[in-house]
Design a protein around this motif. Structure first.
Motif, short mmCIF file in Angstrom:
data_model
loop_
_atom_site.label_atom_id
_atom_site.label_comp_id
_atom_site.label_asym_id
_atom_site.label_seq_id
_atom_site.Cartn_x
_atom_site.Cartn_y
_atom_site.Cartn_z
N HIS A 62 40.70 70.53 47.60
CA HIS A 62 39.70 71.43 47.01
C HIS A 62 40.30 72.24 45.87
O HIS A 62 40.82 73.34 46.06
N HIS A 64 39.59 73.30 41.63
CA HIS A 64 38.75 73.27 40.42
C HIS A 64 39.66 73.29 39.20
O HIS A 64 40.25 74.32 38.88
N LYS A 149 30.05 66.57 46.37
CA LYS A 149 29.90 67.98 46.66
C LYS A 149 28.49 68.43 46.34
O LYS A 149 27.92 68.04 45.31
N HIS A 237 35.39 75.61 52.58
CA HIS A 237 35.81 77.02 52.62
C HIS A 237 35.08 77.88 53.65
O HIS A 237 34.42 78.85 53.30
N ASP A 310 40.85 75.83 47.57
CA ASP A 310 39.73 76.28 46.73
C ASP A 310 40.24 77.07 45.52
O ASP A 310 39.70 78.12 45.17
#
Ligand SMILES: [Zn+2]
Length: 438
Positions: A62, A64, A149, A237, A310
């Motif tokens: 996870h 970004h 997702k 999360h 995350d």
């Protein structure tokens, strides 16, 4: 079989536990694992320092990266340098907040070419299930994304709209048809709307705008949709401990539900977040100390399957926008480089071992995502390895972290554990490769 390297370690975390070992590497893979003094005539040799433990590299499912489109937030070069510095040897990139979002084969190709030549660890990609991609998810799956997702509440960026209940059912029905996987940002927009107030600089007021009920309600929706469609689903999360009984029941029922939590929920607690400290803002939020301890218990019991960072940075301008107003600042914590050390620091404090941490951060996420050649030190697996100085203290300074924007909730934190050396496919300082779902 020729050997390129042997790594000898007084402590190595193998599937059988922590033991002394010699790990023989050839052609990027682990060829054999023997006793620490196994003879290796003519093979180049690395002997780890007495305080280093050989671990399989962490697999962070996870992250970004945000390139292309929001490369000023984070990019492949800086994100994968941060990963490697923290002992993460594989990351899987989220379909937002890059532009375009990864919601079509064309957008995936744009992302792959943006990443080409810039990765310092292995990188794979998630696809996105948004209203406009429903009905054409299979094409993206066939291009090698690890799954899809979706959000059940607004994502924070306009180009990645959330799914309503009907659209969630459509997505899961479609995904079940080809044996794919849906990963869900589970917060219920109706609950969020009911608690929508302006928190200002008060962290407790911000936490109250994203109550546990929002997560619990959304997870109930996902579980109901799993029963109806038979799709595999994963809760991203998880912050709300109040959802744990529901998750445990769904698992006991035999539903293919999995759950992750994040290092920041396991490390911080709301009472210790200073007012106005928006580097701690993420959604769902960091909650109470009691809640945090229940997440640790759920990790130990297996109700929570694994840990993922995350890592979701933005520019310092956005992250600190509003002069400390939690309603204005960007939500997302930059924790890729600190994830392994933060979880290990919390784990050892609670009596867990490195074997446990390897399970949560390498073996289980690798197996779950389908990366069958990663996540363990044994013959046949990829030689993605970390020499981890488990007792070395690390006072984190945000400005010395490798990610692009030097803002971090971990600034000033006293952690234990440094990744001193990292091998990707048996090579230090190697460029990583892009990985597709096998
Ligand atoms: Zn995320």
């Amino acid at each position: 079989m020729s050997h390129d390297l042997v790594i000898r370690a007084a402590r190595a975390v193998l599937p059988t536990g922590e033991v002394p070992a010699a790990v023989f590497i050839g052609g990027g893979r682990i060829v054999a694992v023997g006793p620490a003094d196994a003879p290796a005539p003519g093979i180049p040799e690395v002997v780890l320092a007495p305080d280093e433990v050989l671990l399989p590299g962490a697999v962070d499912t996870h992250v970004h990266v945000n390139e292309p489109g929001r490369t000023e937030w984070e990019g492949f070069d800086s994100a994968t340098r941060a990963a490697r510095a923290g002992g993460v040897t594989t990351l899987i990139d989220m379909p937002l907040n890059s532009i375009p979002p990864t919601v079509s084969p064309e957008a995936l190709a744009v992302k792959q070419s943006a990443a080409a030549g810039k990765t310092h660890v292995n990188v794979g990609f998630w696809g996105g299930a948004v209203p406009s991609s429903l009905g054409s998810l299979r094409a993206l799956w066939d291009q090698g994304v690890f799954g899809f997702k979706c959000f059940l509440a607004p994502s924070g960026v306009d180009e990645f709209p959330h799914l309503n209940r009907g659209q969630l059912l459509r997505a899961m029905d479609e995904i079940a048809g080809f044996g794919g996987l849906l990963i869900v940002h589970a917060e219920d927009p109706e609950v969020l709307e009911a608690y929508d107030t302006a928190p200002g600089r008060d962290f407790a007021a911000f936490m109250a705008t994203r109550p546990q009920a929002a997560e619990t309600s959304a997870i109930e929706t996902v579980i109901a949709a799993m029963r109806e469609t038979g799709a595999r689903a994963h809760v991203l999360h998880l912050s709300a401990a109040s959802a744990l009984p529901l998750i445990a029941e769904a698992k006991a029922e035999g539903l293919p539900l999995t759950v992750e939590t994040c290092p920041h929920y396991l490390t911080f607690d709301a009472a210790h977040v200073p007012d106005g400290a928006t580097q701690y803002k993420c959604c769902p939020p960091i909650r109470s100390e009691e809640n945090r301890e229940r997440l640790w218990e759920a990790l130990a019991s297996g109700v929570i399957d694994f840990v993922a960072s995350d890592h979701s940075p933005a520019t310092a301008d956005l992250k600190l926008a509003g002069g400390g107003d939690f309603g204005v600042a960007w939500g997302g914590i930059a924790g890729l480089q600190t994830s392994l050390a933060a979880v290990w620091t919390g784990a050892r404090m609670r009596g867990f071992s490195l074997v446990d941490v390897v399970g949560w951060m390498s073996t289980r996420p690798a197996a779950w995502s389908g990366l069958a050649t990663k996540g363990a030190i044994e013959a046949g697996r990829d030689a993605d390895l970390v020499a981890f100085a488990a007792e070395e203290p690390w006072e984190v300074h945000a400005d010395s972290l490798e990610h692009r924007n030097k803002v971090s909730a971990y600034d000033g934190a006293a952690l234990a554990g440094r990744a001193r050396r990292v091998w990707i496919g048996g090579v230090e300082d190697a460029a990583g490769v892009m990985v597709a779902r096998p």
